[in-house]
Design a protein around this motif. Structure first.
Motif, PDB file in Angstrom:
ATOM      1  N   PRO A  86       0.823  -1.223   0.000  1.00  0.00           N
ATOM      2  CA  PRO A  86       0.000   0.000   0.000  1.00  0.00           C
ATOM      3  C   PRO A  86       0.855   1.270   0.000  1.00  0.00           C
ATOM      4  O   PRO A  86       0.408   2.314  -0.494  1.00  0.00           O
ATOM      5  CB  PRO A  86      -0.825  -0.136   1.283  1.00  0.00           C
ATOM      6  N   ALA A  87       2.084   1.184   0.529  1.00  0.00           N
ATOM      7  CA  ALA A  87       2.957   2.365   0.558  1.00  0.00           C
ATOM      8  C   ALA A  87       3.292   2.867  -0.847  1.00  0.00           C
ATOM      9  O   ALA A  87       3.537   4.059  -1.058  1.00  0.00           O
ATOM     10  CB  ALA A  87       4.249   2.033   1.310  1.00  0.00           C
ATOM     11  N   PHE A  88       3.287   1.946  -1.816  1.00  0.00           N
ATOM     12  CA  PHE A  88       3.581   2.335  -3.203  1.00  0.00           C
ATOM     13  C   PHE A  88       2.688   3.500  -3.636  1.00  0.00           C
ATOM     14  O   PHE A  88       3.108   4.403  -4.354  1.00  0.00           O
ATOM     15  CB  PHE A  88       3.361   1.118  -4.119  1.00  0.00           C
ATOM     16  N   TRP A  89       1.443   3.463  -3.166  1.00  0.00           N
ATOM     17  CA  TRP A  89       0.458   4.459  -3.628  1.00  0.00           C
ATOM     18  C   TRP A  89       0.615   5.789  -2.925  1.00  0.00           C
ATOM     19  O   TRP A  89      -0.054   6.763  -3.277  1.00  0.00           O
ATOM     20  CB  TRP A  89      -0.962   3.908  -3.438  1.00  0.00           C
ATOM     21  N   GLN A  90       1.512   5.842  -1.932  1.00  0.00           N
ATOM     22  CA  GLN A  90       1.694   7.116  -1.226  1.00  0.00           C
ATOM     23  C   GLN A  90       2.705   8.015  -1.924  1.00  0.00           C
ATOM     24  O   GLN A  90       2.794   9.204  -1.639  1.00  0.00           O
ATOM     25  CB  GLN A  90       2.112   6.850   0.218  1.00  0.00           C
ATOM     26  N   ASP A  91       3.431   7.473  -2.860  1.00  0.00           N
ATOM     27  CA  ASP A  91       4.369   8.302  -3.634  1.00  0.00           C
ATOM     28  C   ASP A  91       3.563   9.323  -4.456  1.00  0.00           C
ATOM     29  O   ASP A  91       2.555   8.979  -5.074  1.00  0.00           O
ATOM     30  CB  ASP A  91       5.167   7.384  -4.565  1.00  0.00           C
ATOM     31  N   ASP A  92       4.032  10.569  -4.442  1.00  0.00           N
ATOM     32  CA  ASP A  92       3.323  11.641  -5.159  1.00  0.00           C
ATOM     33  C   ASP A  92       3.063  11.304  -6.613  1.00  0.00           C
ATOM     34  O   ASP A  92       2.041  11.669  -7.183  1.00  0.00           O
ATOM     35  CB  ASP A  92       4.161  12.933  -5.123  1.00  0.00           C
ATOM     36  N   ALA A  93       4.032  10.603  -7.202  1.00  0.00           N
ATOM     37  CA  ALA A  93       3.945  10.356  -8.653  1.00  0.00           C
ATOM     38  C   ALA A  93       3.045   9.164  -8.991  1.00  0.00           C
ATOM     39  O   ALA A  93       2.757   8.938 -10.162  1.00  0.00           O
ATOM     40  CB  ALA A  93       5.342  10.109  -9.206  1.00  0.00           C
ATOM     41  N   HIS A  94       2.585   8.442  -7.984  1.00  0.00           N
ATOM     42  CA  HIS A  94       1.897   7.186  -8.274  1.00  0.00           C
ATOM     43  C   HIS A  94       0.373   7.309  -8.241  1.00  0.00           C
ATOM     44  O   HIS A  94      -0.311   6.562  -7.538  1.00  0.00           O
ATOM     45  CB  HIS A  94       2.362   6.085  -7.313  1.00  0.00           C
ATOM     46  N   THR A  95      -0.167   8.231  -9.003  1.00  0.00           N
ATOM     47  CA  THR A  95      -1.624   8.216  -9.171  1.00  0.00           C
ATOM     48  C   THR A  95      -1.948   7.207 -10.260  1.00  0.00           C
ATOM     49  O   THR A  95      -1.099   6.886 -11.109  1.00  0.00           O
ATOM     50  CB  THR A  95      -2.161   9.590  -9.619  1.00  0.00           C
ATOM     51  N   VAL A  96      -3.179   6.720 -10.260  1.00  0.00           N
ATOM     52  CA  VAL A  96      -3.587   5.765 -11.283  1.00  0.00           C
ATOM     53  C   VAL A  96      -3.426   6.378 -12.669  1.00  0.00           C
ATOM     54  O   VAL A  96      -2.920   5.744 -13.601  1.00  0.00           O
ATOM     55  CB  VAL A  96      -5.038   5.311 -10.997  1.00  0.00           C
ATOM     56  N   THR A  97      -3.805   7.639 -12.794  1.00  0.00           N
ATOM     57  CA  THR A  97      -3.699   8.302 -14.103  1.00  0.00           C
ATOM     58  C   THR A  97      -2.237   8.371 -14.554  1.00  0.00           C
ATOM     59  O   THR A  97      -1.935   8.076 -15.713  1.00  0.00           O
ATOM     60  CB  THR A  97      -4.295   9.717 -14.032  1.00  0.00           C
ATOM     61  N   ALA A  98      -1.347   8.711 -13.635  1.00  0.00           N
ATOM     62  CA  ALA A  98       0.069   8.818 -14.008  1.00  0.00           C
ATOM     63  C   ALA A  98       0.644   7.459 -14.397  1.00  0.00           C
ATOM     64  O   ALA A  98       1.472   7.360 -15.317  1.00  0.00           O
ATOM     65  CB  ALA A  98       0.869   9.409 -12.853  1.00  0.00           C
ATOM     66  N   LEU A  99       0.174   6.415 -13.728  1.00  0.00           N
ATOM     67  CA  LEU A  99       0.723   5.080 -14.007  1.00  0.00           C
ATOM     68  C   LEU A  99       0.361   4.582 -15.405  1.00  0.00           C
ATOM     69  O   LEU A  99       0.994   3.659 -15.926  1.00  0.00           O
ATOM     70  CB  LEU A  99       0.241   4.075 -12.953  1.00  0.00           C
ATOM     71  N   ARG A 100      -0.640   5.193 -16.012  1.00  0.00           N
ATOM     72  CA  ARG A 100      -1.004   4.764 -17.378  1.00  0.00           C
ATOM     73  C   ARG A 100       0.126   5.011 -18.367  1.00  0.00           C
ATOM     74  O   ARG A 100       0.154   4.416 -19.434  1.00  0.00           O
ATOM     75  CB  ARG A 100      -2.262   5.504 -17.852  1.00  0.00           C
ATOM     76  N   ASP A 101       1.030   5.920 -18.011  1.00  0.00           N
ATOM     77  CA  ASP A 101       2.171   6.173 -18.908  1.00  0.00           C
ATOM     78  C   ASP A 101       3.305   5.177 -18.694  1.00  0.00           C
ATOM     79  O   ASP A 101       4.286   5.196 -19.420  1.00  0.00           O
ATOM     80  CB  ASP A 101       2.719   7.593 -18.686  1.00  0.00           C
ATOM     81  N   TRP A 102       3.194   4.353 -17.687  1.00  0.00           N
ATOM     82  CA  TRP A 102       4.247   3.360 -17.441  1.00  0.00           C
ATOM     83  C   TRP A 102       4.140   2.221 -18.448  1.00  0.00           C
ATOM     84  O   TRP A 102       3.062   1.896 -18.949  1.00  0.00           O
ATOM     85  CB  TRP A 102       4.104   2.768 -16.033  1.00  0.00           C
ATOM     86  N   LYS A 103       5.273   1.594 -18.691  1.00  0.00           N
ATOM     87  CA  LYS A 103       5.297   0.403 -19.547  1.00  0.00           C
ATOM     88  C   LYS A 103       4.741  -0.794 -18.766  1.00  0.00           C
ATOM     89  O   LYS A 103       4.860  -0.833 -17.529  1.00  0.00           O
ATOM     90  CB  LYS A 103       6.743   0.089 -19.943  1.00  0.00           C
ATOM     91  N   ASP A 104       4.226  -1.783 -19.480  1.00  0.00           N
ATOM     92  CA  ASP A 104       3.722  -2.999 -18.828  1.00  0.00           C
ATOM     93  C   ASP A 104       4.809  -3.628 -17.953  1.00  0.00           C
ATOM     94  O   ASP A 104       4.545  -4.089 -16.847  1.00  0.00           O
ATOM     95  CB  ASP A 104       3.282  -4.026 -19.879  1.00  0.00           C
TER      96      ASP A 104
END
Ligand SMILES: Nc1nc2c(c(=O)[nH]1)N[C@H]1C(S)=C(S)[C@@H](COP(=O)(O)OP(=O)(O)OC[C@H]3O[C@@H](n4cnc5c(=O)[nH]c(N)nc54)[C@H](O)[C@@H]3O)O[C@H]1N2
Ligand SMILES: Nc1nc2c(c(=O)[nH]1)N[C@H]1C(S)=C(S)[C@@H](COP(=O)(O)OP(=O)(O)OC[C@H]3O[C@@H](n4cnc5c(=O)[nH]c(N)nc54)[C@H](O)[C@@H]3O)O[C@H]1N2
Ligand SMILES: [Mo]
Length: 761
Positions: A86-104
Motif C-alpha cells: 500500500p505504501a507504493f500508492w503514497q508516492d506523489d507520482a503514483h496516481t492511477v492516471t500517471a501510471l497509465r504512462d508506465w510500460k507494462d
C-alpha cells in the motif's frame, strides 16, 4: 525455403548458453535469492510445483531439471523479492492516471501485490482495505445489479479446484457469463476441432511423441512458448525423423537447438538442426498450403493405383471412419497449382517436397498454435490440417494425431470443470442435483460478446480471476473507456497491470497466492491440480512462504466473493470447501465421473493421470458419428481481400514475455534487442514503399467501420518475411485489432491477420 543463414538478425540456437543468459538476466534483475533454485528443481515433478507458464505436459520419466528458459523466467517473476505494498500508492507520482504512462514491464516490476486494495477516486489511488469490507462491498454491488450484467472472466491459470468453484459462483449468482482466456486463443480449437473430430482438445499422449516419424508444424513457436517441447523434437531428429514447418516468420526454436540439459551439447555447442524444411508462407496462407499437400497425397494415391502399387490414402480408415471424402478430394483435384502458389506464397516444388515427407512417414503428428487459430477462418485452418491427417489415418493410432499446443498452464482444465459460457458444455443436471439449485440455462457471453456488452454499456460488473483483459483484448483504447464506465471491477491478481488502471466506479484488487507458495488452510497445506495440453491431470503443492500475511488463495477469494454475493443455501458449503480442497475434488469427481475417477488418489501419479479422449480411440463424437473431411470454401483464412498498400499484420510474442507480462526487451531468438516498438517488414516491401530500414512509422487499421485505430512511433525493421506480411508485438498492437475481426465460428480474435496500412511517422 528459408534457412538460418537467411536470418538478417543474428540469433543463436534455441536452448544452449543463450537460454541460460536469458534466465540469468531475469535472475539478476528480480530475484537475487538462492531459494529459487530449489523451487526450479521441484518443478513439474510429483509432489512438486506444476509450472506456472505454459500447458506443455510433464513426462512421467522426468529429468533432474524439468523446466525451460521461459518456465524459469515465469517462476522467478512470481518469486520476485519486490513487493507492491500500500505504501507504493503514497508516492506523489503514483496516481492511477500517471501510471497509465508506465510500460507494462515497469508496472509488473513493482512486485507482488501484498494487500487487498480499493480504488479511491478522490485521491486517484488505490488504498488498503480489509478483506471483510472488500467482500461485503463487492457482494452488495453484485446483488444490486441485473444478474445478466455481471461477467466472471478467468485467465487460464487458477487450478481446477478454484476454477470449479468460480463457475459455481457464477451459476449460483445467476448467469453463465464465464468467458475465459481461451476465447482469445484456442477457442477455435474447442469449436473447430469438435466440429470435425468431436474432440475439443488434442488427440495425442506423451508416448506418441516417442513413436512418431514426423512433426508437421503450423503456426506454433516452441522455442519461445513451449520450450520443453524442444526435447521430444530433438529426440525425433536423433532417431532420424522429420520436422516440417510452415510459418511466415523464421523462428529460431524451429531451426536449431542446443540441449541445455546435456553437458556435452553445452560444452561442444552441438546444435541439433530442427526443421528439415522451413516454409515461409504468407500469413493466412495455410489453407492453400495444406490443400497443396493434400493434392500431392491424392495425386500419389491415383498414381499408385494406376501402377498397381500400395495405396497412399488409407482408404480402409476413410471408409470406416470419415465422411465428406469424395467432395474433398474433388476439391483437391480441382485446385490449380497456380492458385495454391498465389494464396500460400509457396512454390509447387516446395509443397511437393513437404508432401513427399508426409507420404513417406508412416506416423505423423500435426502441431499447431496461434498461427492457425487467430484468423477470420481459423476453424477452416484446423479443418484443413485434420483433412491432411485423415487422408492417411493419422488420428487415433500410436505415434499419430493432432496436437494443438495450449497456452496458460490450466487453460484446458478450466474449461473441463465448468468455466464455460455455453451451457451445452456443462452438466447442469449434475450441478442441480449436487447443490440443489436451478442453474441458469441461457448461454453466457464469450470474450467478444462481453466486450461488445461493455461497449454497449450493458455489462456493469467484471470479476477477473487472473489475467489482464483490458490489455489482452482487441480494440484496447475503446476497452479502456468502457471498462472504467462500469459499476464494479474486481481483479484477483498477483501483480499490478494495465487493467487495474481503468478502475470502475468501485474497483478492487484482490492479491492472491502464487502456485509456489504454501496454501495453508484449516486442514493444512493444500494441493491444487491442473490439466495440460495432453489432458493429463497433475497435482501441485507450494512450498515457499506467502508473499505477505494478507494474501489469500484464489480458492479462498472465490468463496469469499461467493459468500457475499450468493444467498446462503444448505448445499453451498463454501467454508468447508475452503478448509479442505480434497472435498472440492470430490465434487468435481461427482460432476465428471468419467474424467476424474479416483481423483484424490491418482493426482500424484508421475506425469499426471489421463482424462481420456474419444478421438484418441477413434470414437468420433460428431453429429455424423464420424470424422469429417471439410471442403474449403476459400483458399486462405482471411476475412478481407488484398489491396494496394494493405498488409497482413501478425501480432507476435517475444521470447521475453508471457502474454501481457513483459519480462524484458530481448527477443533473443529473433535477434531483436532493446525495443518492442518495432514493426518487421521485408526489405523488398520497404523498398517498394520508398521507406527505409530504421524509419519511424505508424500502423493504421485498414477497416472502414468509422473507428480510427493507429499505433505510431514504431521503428521499421527489415526482416526476412514474405511480401505483404508484416509483424509487430502483442499486446501493444491490440489498439489496432477491431473487436469484430474474429474467427467466424468461435469468435477468437483474428490477431494473426489484421489488415493495416503503414504510414510515415
Ligand atoms: N514464453 C511464453 N510462453 C507462452 C506464452 C508467452 O506469451 N510467452 N503464451 C502462452 C499462451 S497463452 C499461448 S496461447 C501460447 C502461444 O503460443 P503460440 O501458439 O506459439 O503463439 P504465437 O507466438 O502467438 O504464434 C505462433 C506462431 O504463429 C506464427 N504465425 C503467425 N501467422 C501465421 C499464419 O498465418 N500461418 C502460420 N502457419 N503461422 C503463423 C508466428 O510467426 C508464430 O511463430 O504460448 C503460451 N506460452
Ligand atoms: N493481439 C493479440 N492479442 C492477444 C493474443 C495475441 O497473440 N495477439 N493472444 C491472446 C491469448 S493466446 C491469450 S491467452 C490472452 C491472455 O490474456 P490474459 O490471460 O488475460 O492475460 P495475461 O497476460 O496472461 O495476464 C497477466 C496477469 O495475470 C496475473 N497473474 C499472474 N499469475 C497469476 C496467478 O497465479 N493468479 C492470478 N489470479 N493472477 C495471476 C498478473 O496480475 C498478470 O498481470 O491474450 C490474447 N490476446
Ligand atoms: Mo493463450
Amino acid at each position: 525455403m528459408a534457412d538460418q543463414k537467411d536470418l538478417p538478425h543474428d540469433s543463436g540456437p534455441a536452448g544452449g548458453w543463450g537460454s541460460m543468459k536469458g534466465i540469468s538476466q531475469i535472475f539478476g534483475e528480480t530475484w537475487p535469492a538462492g531459494g529459487g533454485v530449489r523451487s526450479l528443481a521441484k518443478m513439474n515433478k510429483p509432489k512438486g510445483v506444476m509450472c506456472v507458464s505454459c500447458a506443455w505436459p510433464k513426462p512421467a520419466n522426468y529429468s533432474a531439471f524439468e523446466f525451460c528458459e521461459n518456465g524459469a523466467k515465469a517462476t522467478m517473476w512470481e518469486l520476485t523479492k519486490a513487493r507492491c505494498t500500500p505504501a507504493f500508492w503514497q508516492d506523489d507520482a503514483h496516481t492511477v492516471t500517471a501510471l497509465r504512462d508506465w510500460k507494462d514491464h515497469d508496472l509488473e516490476k513493482t512486485g507482488r501485490l501484498t494487500h487487498p486494495l480499493r480504488y479511491n477516486a478522490e485521491t486517484d489511488r488505490y488504498v488498503a482495505v480489509s478483506w471483510e469490507d472488500a467482500f461485503a462491498a463487492i457482494g452488495t454491488t453484485l446483488q444490486s445489479i441485473d444478474r445478466e450484467a455481471a461477467v466472471f472472466y478467468a485467465s487460464g491459470h487458477a487450478g481446477l479446484e478454484a476454477s470449479y468453484l468460480y463457475a459455481l459462483l457464477a451459476r449460483t449468482y445467476g448467469n453463465n457469463n464465464l468467458p475465459q482466456s481461451s476465447n482469445m486463443c484456442h477457442e477455435t480449437t474447442s469449436v473447430g476441432l469438435t466440429k470435425v473430430i468431436g474432440s475439443p482438445v488434442g488427440t495425442i499422449v506423451w508416448d506418441d511423441l516417442a513413436e512418431t516419424d514426423a512433426f508437421f508444424f503450423f503456426g506454433q513457436n516452441p522455442g519461445t512458448n513451449s520450450p520443453r517441447f524442444l526435447h521430444p523434437m530433438k529426440d525425433l531428429k536423433d532417431r532420424g525423423g522429420k520436422i516440417i514447418t510452415f510459418n511466415p516468420v523464421i523462428e529460431q526454436g524451429l531451426v536449431s537447438f542446443v540441449d541445455p540439459q546435456s553437458p556435452t551439447a553445452m560444452l561442444t555447442g552441438k546444435e541439433t538442426r530442427i526443421s528439415d524444411q522451413y516454409h515461409q508462407l504468407k500469413a493466412g496462407g495455410d489453407v492453400a498450403a495444406i490443400l497443396g499437400l493434400c493434392k500431392c497425397v491424392v495425386e500419389a494415391d491415383d498414381a499408385a493405383k494406376a501402377a498397381g502399387k500400395a495405396e497412399v490414402i488409407d482408404h480402409g480408415f476413410v471408409k470406416q471412419h470419415t465422411t465428406g471424402f469424395d467432395e474433398f478430394i474433388d476439391s483437391c483435384r480441382d485446385a490449380s497449382w497456380a492458385e495454391i502458389e498465389q494464396e500460400s506464397g509457396l512454390t509447387e516444388a516446395a509443397l511437393r517436397e513437404a508432401g513427399d515427407v508426409y507420404i513417406a512417414a508412416e506416423k505423423v503428428i500435426g502441431v499447431y498454435g496461434m498461427g492457425l487459430t487467430q484468423h477470420t477462418h481459423g476453424a477452416l485452418n484446423i479443418a484443413m490440417l485434420v483433412n491432411l491427417l485423415l487422408l492417411r489415418g493419422n488420428i487415433g493410432r500410436p505415434g499419430a494425431g493432432c496436437c494443438p499446443v495450449r497456452g496458460h498452464s490450466n487453460v484446458q482444465g478450466q474449461r473441463t470443470v465448468g468455466i464455460a459460457e455455453k451451457v451445452k458444455l456443462v452438466p447442469l443436471d449434475k450441478l442441480k442435483a449436487l447443490f440443489d439449485f436451478d442453474p441458469p440455462t441461457k448461454d453466457g457471453m464469450n470474450i467478444v460478446e462481453a466486450v461488445e456488452g461493455l461497449f454497449a454499456g450493458k455489462v456493469r460488473a467484471f470479476v477477473s480471476l487472473g489475467g489482464n483483459l483490458v490489455r489482452a483484448v482487441p480494440d484496447q483504447k475503446r476497452m479502456e473507456a468502457a471498462w472504467a464506465a462500469q459499476d464494479l471491477t474486481v481483479m484477483v491478481s498477483t501483480k499490478l497491470n494495465r487493467s487495474h488502471l481503468f478502475p470502475a466506479r468501485q474497483a478492487y484488487i484482490l492479491p492472491c497466492l502464487g502456485r509456489f507458495e504454501r496454501d495453508e488452510q484449516a486442514t493444512g497445506n493444500q494441493s491444487i491440480t491442473t490439466e495440460d495440453s495432453f489432458s493429463m491431470i497433475s497435482a501441485s503443492i507450494g512450498h515457499t512462504a506467502p508473499v505477505s500475511g494478507m494474501v489469500r488463495s484464489e480458492l479462498a477469494i472465490v468463496t469469499g466473493i461467493a459468500k457475499a454475493a450468493v444467498a446462503p443455501a444448505a448445499g453451498l458449503k463454501w467454508d468447508e470447501w475452503t478448509a479442505n480442497y480434497a472435498l472440492v475434488r470430490d465434487l468435481i469427481e461427482h460432476t465428471y465421473p468419467d474424467d476424474f475417477r479416483d481423483y484424490n488418489a491418482r493426482m500424484y501419479e508421475a506425469g499426471g493421470f489421463y482424462r481420456g479422449n474419444g478421438a484418441h480411440e477413434r470414437i468420433w463424437k460428431t453429429p455424423e458419428g464420424r470424422a469429417v473431411f471439410t471442403t474449403p470454401g476459400q483458399l486462405n483464412s482471411l476475412g478481407f481481400q488484398d489491396a494496394p498498400g494493405r498488409y497482413r499484420l501478425i501480432t507476435m510474442r517475444s521470447n521475453d514475455q508471457f502474454n501481457t507480462t513483459i519480462y524484458g526487451y530481448s527477443d533473443r531468438l529473433r535477434g531483436l534487442e532493446g525495443s518492442r516498438d518495432i514493426v518487421l517488414m521485408s526489405p523488398e516491401d520497404i523498398e517498394e514503399r520508398g521507406f527505409r530500414d530504421g524509419q519511424i512509422v505508424a500502423l493504421v487499421t485498414d477497416v472502414d467501420d468509422g473507428q480510427d485505430r493507429r499505433l505510431g512511433g514504431l521503428t521499421l525493421t527489415a526482416y526476412k518475411l514474405p511480401r505483404g506480411t508484416i509483424a509487430s508485438y502483442y499486446p501493444e498492437c491490440n489498439v489496432l485489432v477491431p473487436i469484430g475481426h474474429h474467427d467466424q465460428l468461435s469468435k477468437t480474435p483474428a490477431s494473426k491477420s489484421v489488415p493495416v496500412r503503414v504510414e510515415a511517422g
